[in-house]
Design a protein around this motif. Structure first.
Motif, PDB file in Angstrom:
ATOM      1  N   ARG A  55       4.323  -9.347  -9.644  1.00  0.00           N
ATOM      2  CA  ARG A  55       2.970  -9.615  -9.029  1.00  0.00           C
ATOM      3  C   ARG A  55       2.480  -8.170  -7.930  1.00  0.00           C
ATOM      4  O   ARG A  55       3.639  -7.520  -8.054  1.00  0.00           O
ATOM      5  N   ARG A  56       1.359  -7.917  -7.642  1.00  0.00           N
ATOM      6  CA  ARG A  56       1.244  -6.799  -6.692  1.00  0.00           C
ATOM      7  C   ARG A  56       0.847  -7.287  -5.342  1.00  0.00           C
ATOM      8  O   ARG A  56      -0.070  -8.251  -5.172  1.00  0.00           O
ATOM      9  N   GLU A  57       1.146  -6.671  -4.335  1.00  0.00           N
ATOM     10  CA  GLU A  57       0.903  -6.783  -3.038  1.00  0.00           C
ATOM     11  C   GLU A  57       0.468  -5.682  -2.172  1.00  0.00           C
ATOM     12  O   GLU A  57       0.941  -4.388  -2.605  1.00  0.00           O
ATOM     13  N   LEU A  58      -0.269  -5.821  -1.261  1.00  0.00           N
ATOM     14  CA  LEU A  58      -0.635  -4.550  -0.352  1.00  0.00           C
ATOM     15  C   LEU A  58       0.324  -4.551   1.122  1.00  0.00           C
ATOM     16  O   LEU A  58       0.495  -5.561   1.491  1.00  0.00           O
ATOM     17  N   LEU A  59       0.839  -3.455   1.254  1.00  0.00           N
ATOM     18  CA  LEU A  59       1.408  -3.164   2.570  1.00  0.00           C
ATOM     19  C   LEU A  59       1.219  -1.989   3.165  1.00  0.00           C
ATOM     20  O   LEU A  59       1.114  -0.948   2.603  1.00  0.00           O
ATOM     21  N   ARG A  60       0.809  -2.172   4.477  1.00  0.00           N
ATOM     22  CA  ARG A  60       0.341  -1.059   5.260  1.00  0.00           C
ATOM     23  C   ARG A  60       1.749  -0.458   5.751  1.00  0.00           C
ATOM     24  O   ARG A  60       2.451  -1.030   6.526  1.00  0.00           O
ATOM     25  N   ILE A  61       1.681   0.731   5.445  1.00  0.00           N
ATOM     26  CA  ILE A  61       2.802   1.660   5.756  1.00  0.00           C
ATOM     27  C   ILE A  61       2.179   3.134   6.535  1.00  0.00           C
ATOM     28  O   ILE A  61       1.497   3.742   6.071  1.00  0.00           O
ATOM     29  N   GLU A  62       2.587   3.141   7.614  1.00  0.00           N
ATOM     30  CA  GLU A  62       2.047   4.250   8.800  1.00  0.00           C
ATOM     31  C   GLU A  62       0.712   3.977   8.715  1.00  0.00           C
ATOM     32  O   GLU A  62      -0.113   5.206   8.598  1.00  0.00           O
ATOM     33  N   GLY A  63      -0.035   3.025   8.670  1.00  0.00           N
ATOM     34  CA  GLY A  63      -1.479   2.913   8.982  1.00  0.00           C
ATOM     35  C   GLY A  63      -2.190   3.015   7.468  1.00  0.00           C
ATOM     36  O   GLY A  63      -3.415   2.506   7.455  1.00  0.00           O
ATOM     37  N   LYS A  64      -1.492   3.112   6.406  1.00  0.00           N
ATOM     38  CA  LYS A  64      -2.276   3.292   4.868  1.00  0.00           C
ATOM     39  C   LYS A  64      -1.870   2.126   4.159  1.00  0.00           C
ATOM     40  O   LYS A  64      -0.554   1.585   4.082  1.00  0.00           O
ATOM     41  N   PRO A  65      -2.662   1.598   3.374  1.00  0.00           N
ATOM     42  CA  PRO A  65      -2.413   0.481   2.425  1.00  0.00           C
ATOM     43  C   PRO A  65      -1.666   1.069   1.410  1.00  0.00           C
ATOM     44  O   PRO A  65      -2.057   1.948   0.526  1.00  0.00           O
ATOM     45  N   VAL A  66      -0.256   0.524   0.964  1.00  0.00           N
ATOM     46  CA  VAL A  66       0.234   0.871  -0.390  1.00  0.00           C
ATOM     47  C   VAL A  66       0.404  -0.414  -1.342  1.00  0.00           C
ATOM     48  O   VAL A  66       0.968  -1.470  -0.666  1.00  0.00           O
ATOM     49  N   THR A  67       0.127  -0.283  -2.512  1.00  0.00           N
ATOM     50  CA  THR A  67       0.360  -1.143  -3.301  1.00  0.00           C
ATOM     51  C   THR A  67       1.928  -1.382  -3.769  1.00  0.00           C
ATOM     52  O   THR A  67       2.345  -0.253  -4.038  1.00  0.00           O
ATOM     53  N   ILE A  68       2.406  -2.649  -3.714  1.00  0.00           N
ATOM     54  CA  ILE A  68       3.679  -2.708  -3.931  1.00  0.00           C
ATOM     55  C   ILE A  68       3.888  -3.732  -5.255  1.00  0.00           C
ATOM     56  O   ILE A  68       3.304  -4.618  -5.111  1.00  0.00           O
ATOM     57  N   THR A  69       4.603  -3.294  -6.196  1.00  0.00           N
ATOM     58  CA  THR A  69       4.669  -4.016  -7.474  1.00  0.00           C
ATOM     59  C   THR A  69       6.146  -4.781  -7.224  1.00  0.00           C
ATOM     60  O   THR A  69       7.025  -4.260  -7.119  1.00  0.00           O
ATOM     61  N   ILE A  70       6.274  -6.153  -7.467  1.00  0.00           N
ATOM     62  CA  ILE A  70       7.393  -6.887  -7.186  1.00  0.00           C
ATOM     63  C   ILE A  70       7.596  -7.703  -8.652  1.00  0.00           C
ATOM     64  O   ILE A  70       6.622  -8.146  -9.156  1.00  0.00           O
ATOM     65  N   LYS A  71       8.823  -7.332  -8.889  1.00  0.00           N
ATOM     66  CA  LYS A  71       9.292  -7.778 -10.342  1.00  0.00           C
ATOM     67  C   LYS A  71      10.496  -8.605 -10.121  1.00  0.00           C
ATOM     68  O   LYS A  71      11.299  -8.331  -9.337  1.00  0.00           O
ATOM     69  N   LEU A  72      10.448  -9.466 -11.127  1.00  0.00           N
ATOM     70  CA  LEU A  72      11.611 -10.355 -11.101  1.00  0.00           C
ATOM     71  C   LEU A  72      12.691  -9.770 -12.250  1.00  0.00           C
ATOM     72  O   LEU A  72      12.180  -9.629 -13.461  1.00  0.00           O
TER      73      LEU A  72
END
Length: 253
Positions: free
Chosen positions: A17-34
């Motif tokens: 799945r993909r999630e959004l995480l704010r890093i240093e004030g900017k949205p970063v897409t995080i791909t999470i895999k099993l």
């Protein structure tokens, strides 16, 4: 792509799945895999694309993957800062072609939609037609040149060892420059046309040698050297410069 996403099984949706995480004030897409072969939660940042991935070893760990990525925000930010800026295929761009930097310039008309002009001491790639089509035309040109060059070189080296590849595929791969299957089907990255010829020749020799030896043993490396000569220089070039070749994108791929 939307159709494929819509038809994924529930198990596939749980494992990626993909999630959004704010890093240093900017949205970063995080791909999470099993990946059940993993031993622990691991976060990766692709050195050339900036893609952030978290790999989880179990379904339980998968549920904590985003929290783990958040705990590694500072590390992710440092790695993202090291990712080279992408270069779009438009007029004014500077891109390598066969290892030599060329400037992309618009042209009204010429001998082809895209052509090389090495006159007046400058290396130029001229692209004719409407500006909104320039990126796609340039990408198509580079892929054609890559395919033509890779097929020709593969044919020459394969003939030297008395074998014929089942097929040759040229695509855009991120994890490897070339591959050889057990049935002698070869695949290469079109981005090799951006690298110097000695690098392209080495990658072709590497995969052609795999048609005879599906391993990296002594006989394999002896055959690679027999086909292409010295291998330390192209290996060092790929290690230092290979990831940078992925910064060049058409914007329309």
């Amino acid at each position: 792509m939307r159709h494929l996403e819509a038809t994924r099984s529930p198990a596939a949706l749980r494992s990626s799945r993909r999630e959004l995480l704010r890093i240093e004030g900017k949205p970063v897409t995080i791909t999470i895999k099993l990946n059940r072969r993993a031993r622990r939660l691991i976060v990766k940042v692709h050195p050339s694309t900036g893609e952030v991935t978290v790999v989880a070893p179990s379904q339980r760990a998968l549920n904590h993957a985003l929290e783990f990525a958040r705990s590694e925000s500072n590390w992710i930010a440092r790695r993202l800062a090291e990712v080279p800026a992408p270069v779009a295929f438009g007029p004014g761009a500077r891109i390598p072609f066969r290892g030599e930097e060329h400037i992309v310039e618009a042209a009204d008309a010429g001998p082809a939609p895209v052509w090389i002009d090495d006159g007046e001491g400058r290396r130029i790639i001229r692209v004719s037609g409407r500006s909104e089509h320039a990126a796609r035309r340039l990408l198509d040109y580079l892929k054609r040149e890559a395919r033509k060059t890779l097929i020709a070189r593969t044919g020459e080296l394969a003939q030297r060892i008395g074998l014929t590849p089942k097929r040759i595929t040229v695509r855009d791969t991120e994890s490897r420059w070339g591959s050889c299957s057990a049935d002698r089907a070869l695949s290469f990255s079109w981005r090799l046309i951006l690298a110097p010829d000695f690098v392209l020749n080495y990658v072709v020799a590497h995969e052609v040698a795999h048609m005879r030896h599906m391993n990296h043993g002594v006989r394999f490396w002896n055959l690679v050297r027999e086909l292409v000569g010295e291998i330390d220089t192209p290996q060092a070039w790929l290690s230092a410069n290979g990831p940078l070749l992925h910064r060049y994108a058409s914007g329309g791929e």
